[in-house]
Motif scaffolding. Structure first.
Motif, PDB file in Angstrom:
ATOM      1  N   CYS A  70     -22.898  -1.967 -27.022  1.00 60.39           N
ATOM      2  CA  CYS A  70     -23.394  -0.929 -27.926  1.00 60.39           C
ATOM      3  C   CYS A  70     -24.288   0.021 -27.132  1.00 60.39           C
TER       4      CYS A  70
ATOM      5  N   ASP B 183     -27.033   1.118 -27.960  1.00 57.06           N
ATOM      6  CA  ASP B 183     -28.438   0.856 -28.285  1.00 57.06           C
ATOM      7  C   ASP B 183     -29.292   0.745 -27.011  1.00 57.06           C
TER       8      ASP B 183
ATOM      9  N   ASN C  33     -20.750   2.450 -26.489  1.00 55.80           N
ATOM     10  CA  ASN C  33     -20.505   3.332 -27.627  1.00 55.80           C
ATOM     11  C   ASN C  33     -21.209   2.755 -28.846  1.00 55.80           C
ATOM     12  N   VAL C  34     -21.212   3.486 -29.928  1.00 55.27           N
ATOM     13  CA  VAL C  34     -21.861   3.023 -31.153  1.00 55.27           C
ATOM     14  C   VAL C  34     -21.150   1.761 -31.649  1.00 55.27           C
ATOM     15  N   GLY C  35     -21.868   0.653 -31.684  1.00 54.50           N
ATOM     16  CA  GLY C  35     -21.338  -0.582 -32.228  1.00 54.50           C
ATOM     17  C   GLY C  35     -20.595  -1.478 -31.257  1.00 54.50           C
TER      18      GLY C  35
ATOM     19  N   CYS D 119     -28.402  -3.922 -35.138  1.00 58.22           N
ATOM     20  CA  CYS D 119     -27.516  -2.854 -34.664  1.00 58.22           C
ATOM     21  C   CYS D 119     -27.405  -1.753 -35.715  1.00 58.22           C
TER      22      CYS D 119
ATOM     23  N   GLY E 294     -25.342   0.684 -35.688  1.00 54.07           N
ATOM     24  CA  GLY E 294     -23.935   0.957 -35.967  1.00 54.07           C
ATOM     25  C   GLY E 294     -23.389   0.034 -37.036  1.00 54.07           C
TER      26      GLY E 294
ATOM     27  N   ALA F  41     -24.933   0.891 -40.374  1.00 53.58           N
ATOM     28  CA  ALA F  41     -24.333   2.126 -40.882  1.00 53.58           C
ATOM     29  C   ALA F  41     -23.075   1.866 -41.703  1.00 53.58           C
TER      30      ALA F  41
ATOM     31  N   GLN G 105     -23.382   8.367 -44.319  1.00 49.84           N
ATOM     32  CA  GLN G 105     -23.717   9.108 -43.097  1.00 49.84           C
ATOM     33  C   GLN G 105     -23.817  10.601 -43.407  1.00 49.84           C
TER      34      GLN G 105
ATOM     35  N   LEU H 142     -18.625  10.268 -36.158  1.00 48.20           N
ATOM     36  CA  LEU H 142     -19.296   8.984 -36.386  1.00 48.20           C
ATOM     37  C   LEU H 142     -18.658   8.238 -37.546  1.00 48.20           C
TER      38      LEU H 142
ATOM     39  N   TRP I 221     -15.431   6.831 -36.469  1.00 51.04           N
ATOM     40  CA  TRP I 221     -15.646   5.760 -35.494  1.00 51.04           C
ATOM     41  C   TRP I 221     -16.050   4.457 -36.175  1.00 51.04           C
ATOM     42  N   LEU I 222     -16.911   4.574 -37.194  1.00 46.66           N
ATOM     43  CA  LEU I 222     -17.403   3.380 -37.881  1.00 46.66           C
ATOM     44  C   LEU I 222     -16.289   2.588 -38.552  1.00 46.66           C
TER      45      LEU I 222
END
Ligand SMILES: [Zn+2]
Length: 233
Positions: free
Chosen positions: A57, A59, A80-82, A121, A123, A126, A131, A138, A141-142
């Motif tokens: 992640c 983060d 990347n995110v998550g 996290c 991500g 989320a 969002q 985003l 992506w989620l």
């Protein structure tokens, strides 16, 4: 950088704050680099030969080199995110994560792929929140973590479980990459699922046989998945 720096004679120049980032760059070059110059120059001469692809992640609290005790040349890193892995669908696109997986496996021939999620996290949280309207990428992506989300009240416990479920989901998706599947089945590539518990300073590793995440201090291995038949070389 403020405009002040670009205007000699501006009498506010003297009061401009020091450029802390520039100072850090100079400190790296002047103070740190001389001690490791040989190591970096070897890596330039011989090229990089990392054996681990680390998918983590973004983060800021995950520091892969600290966790794994590694240094320059040892980790090929995707963040990347998550810590998500997009599906391999055989079509070409501007996809940084998929391209880096292909490069790491086909060109660098890494022996291990680590998927490293973590506690708290953003991500994963989320997945349970709305969002901003402008965050179109985003939001799309989620969706890569959607299957891991639970139809329950959002609690810290539910978030921890979702974080772990998301890691297993990404390991499964990695097996959809033909070059990954072939090497895993040939015993040439190992997949590792990690859940980093930031507050404890401990990685919990996925054990495919029990389906559980085990603290590294108690696990006999550094993570497996998604095939129970895979044995550490
Ligand atoms: Zn995260």
């Amino acid at each position: 950088m403020s405009d002040d720096h670009a205007k000699p004679g501006n009498d506010r120049t003297a009061a401009a704050p020091p450029d802390e980032l520039l100072q850090r760059l100079r400190r790296f070059h002047d103070d740190y680099f001389p001690g490791v110059a040989d190591q970096f120059q070897d890596l330039v001469r011989d090229g990089q030969h990392p054996t681990i692809l680390f998918i983590g992640c973004s983060d800021s609290r995950i520091v892969p080199y600290l966790l794994t005790g590694t240094g320059p040349g040892e980790l090929f890193i995707i963040r990347n995110v998550g810590a998500f892995v997009p599906p391999y669908d055989g079509s070409a696109g501007y996809h940084g994560t998929a391209a880096a997986i292909e490069f790491a496996v086909l060109n660098l021939k890494v022996a291990r792929i680590v998927v490293c999620g973590h506690t708290h996290c953003g991500g994963i949280r989320a997945l349970y929140e709305d969002q901003p309207a402008q965050a179109v990428n985003l939001k799309a992506w989620l969706e890569l973590g959607r299957e891991a989300a639970l139809p329950v009240q959002v609690t810290e416990e539910a978030l921890r479980r979702t974080e772990q479920r998301a890691i297993v989901l990404q390991l499964e998706r990695l097996m959809g990459y033909p070059m990954v599947r072939e090497r895993v089945e040939a015993g040439a590539l190992a997949l590792h699922g990690w859940h980093y518990v930031i507050e404890d300073g401990e990685v919990h590793v996925f054990d495919v046989k029990s389906g559980q995440f085990l603290p590294a201090t108690q696990s006999p291995h550094s993570g497996t998945g998604p095939y129970a038949s895979y044995e550490e070389p």
